[in-house]
Motif scaffolding. Structure first.
Motif, short mmCIF file in Angstrom:
data_model
loop_
_atom_site.label_atom_id
_atom_site.label_comp_id
_atom_site.label_asym_id
_atom_site.label_seq_id
_atom_site.Cartn_x
_atom_site.Cartn_y
_atom_site.Cartn_z
N LEU A 14 -22.45 -34.53 23.16
CA LEU A 14 -20.93 -34.65 22.73
C LEU A 14 -21.07 -36.08 22.37
N LYS A 15 -21.65 -37.20 22.94
CA LYS A 15 -21.47 -38.37 22.48
C LYS A 15 -22.17 -38.62 21.11
N ILE A 18 -20.01 -37.25 18.37
CA ILE A 18 -18.73 -38.04 18.16
C ILE A 18 -19.33 -39.14 17.25
N GLY A 22 -18.26 -39.47 13.73
CA GLY A 22 -17.32 -40.66 13.29
C GLY A 22 -17.95 -41.38 12.23
N ILE A 129 -15.83 -30.70 16.34
CA ILE A 129 -15.44 -31.10 17.54
C ILE A 129 -14.61 -29.82 18.32
N ALA A 133 -15.88 -29.06 22.10
CA ALA A 133 -15.05 -29.85 23.07
C ALA A 133 -13.99 -28.71 23.88
N ARG A 138 -10.14 -32.18 24.31
CA ARG A 138 -9.98 -32.28 22.89
C ARG A 138 -9.50 -33.68 22.16
N GLN A 141 -11.34 -36.60 22.84
CA GLN A 141 -12.80 -36.75 21.87
C GLN A 141 -12.23 -37.08 20.18
N LEU A 142 -11.13 -36.21 19.96
CA LEU A 142 -10.61 -36.39 18.53
C LEU A 142 -10.01 -37.85 18.61
N ARG A 144 -11.32 -40.49 20.04
CA ARG A 144 -12.57 -41.36 19.90
C ARG A 144 -13.11 -41.21 18.73
N PHE A 145 -13.26 -39.80 17.99
CA PHE A 145 -13.57 -39.92 16.70
C PHE A 145 -12.68 -40.78 15.59
#
Length: 401
Positions: A14-15, A18, A22, A129, A133, A138, A141-142, A144-145
């Protein structure tokens, strides 16, 4: 509509997702925002008025919006990662071509085409994502994106003026093209499609069926309508910022770019604080506070006696307010139709960029009718009212997520 159970992805995967997506968002928003600080420069280059050059931002946004109904089904059928990488490579080609535009009309055509393919990047990335996620994670994570995506927005606005001052405006588009190409290659090398993904065959009837699924959710029309209004009120101003600051203080495109980049700085603050904001405020308070902060920022920008550099802090405040509201909209968009997520998010982006395209026209009309300060204040009132309306229209209540 309930979402099917999702296996929790490995933290490392997942990292990586992103970070790479990103970078794609960075490249896309860099390209999107490079023109705003160049409006006075291009007006002189092609002997056009400021409003005429500002319409290039409208054509880019309109093309971005119009392409979404087609790109959403493509992403659902051919895969979101494949769609992202293909669109980035096309964006790189068109950005490089814009660097060699020989006329205003040619530049407009290149930017319009770039708007179409740019539309295949961020919505597909958000949907990807959403695929990976769980809903509980979510919005974080969004967020961070968004941090990486917004750095691109900042860099596009801030670096555009600086690059233009040293090597000319054509160099700006060459840099944008190089970034898009690098991001597209990263997707192909680092990210792998989900082996268990269900991808329906691309067809006109299938696309209509997926859109019918999206609109079966009663929240869909309300959310998309609010996003159109939001896009108009937020993105109507940036194409005029350089001209407003030049009129007030005689500043050039590099300073204007730094001011516009303040919006991105506010977004970065939001991205860093997303988890805390979601847990402490919840969606209803986030949208209301976002509208209030944007209204305050616009009221401050309407004051002509403030020094030009104060606009950096003003647009940082505005950007933070925007993402307080928009972050909630994005999370809701990924849940409208989980079985047709690419199509749902594509239409969400279509709505946002319809507003994006409408905004400069509304601001231009307001400037003509009310003057600079009056036009900005009218947008301030409207965005403040929007923040109050959203929780009621979307029935968010006072819940925290």
């Amino acid at each position: 509509m309930a979402e099917a159970a999702q296996p929790r992805p490995a933290p490392g995967s997942l990292k990586a997702l992103i970070l790479v997506l990103g970078a794609c968002g960075f490249a896309s928003t860099f390209t999107m925002r490079v023109l705003d600080p160049l409006v006075p420069t291009l007006a002189n280059e092609f002997t056009r008025s400021i409003p005429q050059v500002a319409t290039i931002a409208t054509t880019f946004s309109f093309a971005y919006a119009v392409g979404q109904p087609f790109l959403g089904p493509v992403a659902d059928s051919f895969g979101k990662l494949r769609t992202i990488s293909t669109c980035l490579l096309l964006l790189a080609t068109l950005s490089a071509a814009a660097a060699f535009a020989w006329s205003f009309d040619a530049l407009t055509i290149m930017r319009t085409a770039a708007g179409i393919v740019a539309g295949g990047v961020i919505p597909a990335a958000m949907a990807a994502i959403g695929d990976r996620a769980p809903m509980a994670e979510r919005q974080v994570q969004l967020g961070r994106f968004l941090v990486l995506m917004i750095v691109g927005q900042m860099a596009g606005a801030a670096c555009s003026g600086l690059i233009a001052a040293h090597i000319g405006w054509r160099g700006v588009f060459l840099v944008a093209g190089a970034l898009a190409a690098i991001a597209g290659v990263l997707v192909m090398i680092v990210l792998k499609p989900r082996p268990d993904a269900q991808r329906p065959k691309l067809s006109f009837s299938g696309a209509l069926a997926r859109y019918a699924t999206v609109f079966a959710n009663p929240q869909t029309k309300v959310l998309y309508g609010l996003v159109i209004i939001e896009g108009a009120l937020v993105f109507g101003m940036p194409p005029y910022v350089a001209a407003i600051l030049h009129e007030r203080a005689g500043v050039g495109p590099s300073q204007a770019g730094i001011v516009i980049a303040g919006t991105g700085l506010g977004g970065i603050v939001y991205g860093i604080l997303t988890r805390v904001l979601v847990e402490r405020l919840g969606p209803a308070r986030m949208t209301t506070a976002g509208g209030a902060l944007m209204a305050l920022a616009y009221c401050l920008f309407a004051l002509p006696m403030l020094p030009w550099w104060s606009a950096i802090a003003i647009f940082t405040l505005s950007g933070f307010g925007f993402f307080l509201m928009h972050g909630t909209f994005q999370a809701l968009a990924t849940e409208l139709a989980p079985s047709a997520r690419g199509s749902a998010v594509a239409l969400f982006a279509c709505a946002l960029f319809c507003g994006h395209a409408l905004g400069p026209l509304l601001m231009g009309t307001a400037l003509h009718l009310f003057g600079t300060s009056g036009a900005i204040l009218s947008f301030a009132v409207a965005v403040g009212l929007l923040g109050l309306l959203v929780p009621r229209a979307l029935r968010l209540g006072g819940s925290r997520t």
